[in-house]
Design a protein around this motif. Structure first.
Motif, PDB file in Angstrom:
ATOM      1  N   HIS A  41       5.452 -19.874  -5.669  1.00  0.00           N
ATOM      2  CA  HIS A  41       5.942 -19.263  -4.435  1.00  0.00           C
ATOM      3  C   HIS A  41       6.814 -18.050  -4.734  1.00  0.00           C
ATOM      4  O   HIS A  41       6.650 -16.986  -4.136  1.00  0.00           O
ATOM      5  N   ARG A  42       7.735 -18.182  -5.650  1.00  0.00           N
ATOM      6  CA  ARG A  42       8.643 -17.080  -5.984  1.00  0.00           C
ATOM      7  C   ARG A  42       7.898 -15.880  -6.564  1.00  0.00           C
ATOM      8  O   ARG A  42       8.200 -14.734  -6.230  1.00  0.00           O
ATOM      9  N   GLU A  43       6.950 -16.137  -7.444  1.00  0.00           N
ATOM     10  CA  GLU A  43       6.213 -15.033  -8.075  1.00  0.00           C
ATOM     11  C   GLU A  43       5.363 -14.279  -7.057  1.00  0.00           C
ATOM     12  O   GLU A  43       5.351 -13.052  -7.039  1.00  0.00           O
ATOM     13  N   LEU A  44       4.649 -15.017  -6.221  1.00  0.00           N
ATOM     14  CA  LEU A  44       3.797 -14.364  -5.227  1.00  0.00           C
ATOM     15  C   LEU A  44       4.628 -13.634  -4.174  1.00  0.00           C
ATOM     16  O   LEU A  44       4.268 -12.534  -3.744  1.00  0.00           O
ATOM     17  N   SER A  45       5.748 -14.225  -3.769  1.00  0.00           N
ATOM     18  CA  SER A  45       6.630 -13.574  -2.803  1.00  0.00           C
ATOM     19  C   SER A  45       7.210 -12.291  -3.374  1.00  0.00           C
ATOM     20  O   SER A  45       7.277 -11.263  -2.686  1.00  0.00           O
ATOM     21  N   ALA A  46       7.643 -12.330  -4.624  1.00  0.00           N
ATOM     22  CA  ALA A  46       8.214 -11.144  -5.259  1.00  0.00           C
ATOM     23  C   ALA A  46       7.174 -10.034  -5.369  1.00  0.00           C
ATOM     24  O   ALA A  46       7.479  -8.859  -5.144  1.00  0.00           O
ATOM     25  N   TYR A  47       5.939 -10.394  -5.687  1.00  0.00           N
ATOM     26  CA  TYR A  47       4.873  -9.399  -5.791  1.00  0.00           C
ATOM     27  C   TYR A  47       4.634  -8.739  -4.434  1.00  0.00           C
ATOM     28  O   TYR A  47       4.485  -7.517  -4.344  1.00  0.00           O
ATOM     29  N   ALA A  48       4.632  -9.545  -3.375  1.00  0.00           N
ATOM     30  CA  ALA A  48       4.435  -8.998  -2.026  1.00  0.00           C
ATOM     31  C   ALA A  48       5.602  -8.101  -1.626  1.00  0.00           C
ATOM     32  O   ALA A  48       5.396  -7.032  -1.043  1.00  0.00           O
ATOM     33  N   GLU A  49       6.818  -8.491  -1.964  1.00  0.00           N
ATOM     34  CA  GLU A  49       7.989  -7.701  -1.618  1.00  0.00           C
ATOM     35  C   GLU A  49       8.052  -6.406  -2.429  1.00  0.00           C
ATOM     36  O   GLU A  49       8.459  -5.370  -1.910  1.00  0.00           O
ATOM     37  N   PHE A  50       7.676  -6.479  -3.696  1.00  0.00           N
ATOM     38  CA  PHE A  50       7.670  -5.294  -4.551  1.00  0.00           C
ATOM     39  C   PHE A  50       6.749  -4.239  -3.958  1.00  0.00           C
ATOM     40  O   PHE A  50       7.087  -3.071  -3.878  1.00  0.00           O
ATOM     41  N   GLY A  51       5.593  -4.694  -3.519  1.00  0.00           N
ATOM     42  CA  GLY A  51       4.708  -3.845  -2.738  1.00  0.00           C
ATOM     43  C   GLY A  51       3.859  -2.840  -3.484  1.00  0.00           C
ATOM     44  O   GLY A  51       3.240  -1.981  -2.864  1.00  0.00           O
ATOM     45  N   HIS A  52       3.803  -2.930  -4.800  1.00  0.00           N
ATOM     46  CA  HIS A  52       2.962  -2.009  -5.565  1.00  0.00           C
ATOM     47  C   HIS A  52       1.810  -2.774  -6.198  1.00  0.00           C
ATOM     48  O   HIS A  52       1.980  -3.878  -6.700  1.00  0.00           O
ATOM     49  N   ARG A  53       0.633  -2.177  -6.185  1.00  0.00           N
ATOM     50  CA  ARG A  53      -0.558  -2.817  -6.719  1.00  0.00           C
ATOM     51  C   ARG A  53      -0.703  -2.501  -8.203  1.00  0.00           C
ATOM     52  O   ARG A  53      -0.634  -1.363  -8.627  1.00  0.00           O
ATOM     53  N   PHE A  54      -0.918  -3.555  -8.972  1.00  0.00           N
ATOM     54  CA  PHE A  54      -1.276  -3.402 -10.373  1.00  0.00           C
ATOM     55  C   PHE A  54      -2.782  -3.600 -10.467  1.00  0.00           C
ATOM     56  O   PHE A  54      -3.477  -3.561  -9.451  1.00  0.00           O
ATOM     57  N   ALA A  55      -3.297  -3.822 -11.625  1.00  0.00           N
ATOM     58  CA  ALA A  55      -4.734  -4.026 -11.802  1.00  0.00           C
ATOM     59  C   ALA A  55      -5.195  -5.238 -10.992  1.00  0.00           C
ATOM     60  O   ALA A  55      -4.497  -6.248 -10.904  1.00  0.00           O
ATOM     61  N   ARG A  56      -6.361  -5.131 -10.383  1.00  0.00           N
ATOM     62  CA  ARG A  56      -6.887  -6.239  -9.573  1.00  0.00           C
ATOM     63  C   ARG A  56      -7.214  -7.460 -10.431  1.00  0.00           C
ATOM     64  O   ARG A  56      -7.266  -8.570  -9.921  1.00  0.00           O
TER      65      ARG A  56
END
Length: 92
Positions: A41-56
């Motif tokens: 939950h924390r990792e996915l939430s942080a990725y969404a909040e960060f808001g930048h796309r890395f490699a798919r």
């Protein structure tokens, strides 16, 4: 990695992508109770909040896909080895 713009910044996640990561984060708490679900939950939430796309093909997008994919269920009648009448008779 995804090609970056000339200014060196990473491309932003679109709103529907952020919503998908947040949904996966929330679902992880229900699908994986305890510390594992909290970590996901924390990792996915942080990725969404960060808001930048890395490699798919990076780990976080794969994790979100795995969380949102329904668990595999065995077909009716496909009991795991050791289940069923034969094992009950042997144990008796």
């Amino acid at each position: 990695m995804v090609a970056t713009p000339q200014d060196g910044s990473l491309p932003l996640l679109e709103l529907h992508e952020r919503a998908r990561y947040r949904a996966a984060a929330d679902y992880a708490l229900r699908r994986y109770p305890g510390p594992v679900g909290e970590l996901i939950h924390r990792e996915l939430s942080a990725y969404a909040e960060f808001g930048h796309r890395f490699a798919r093909d990076a780990l976080i997008p794969q994790l979100a896909q795995d969380v949102l994919t329904p668990p595999h269920r065995d077909a009716p009648g496909d009991a795991p080895a050791g289940d069923g009448e034969a094992s009950r008779r042997t144990a008796a």
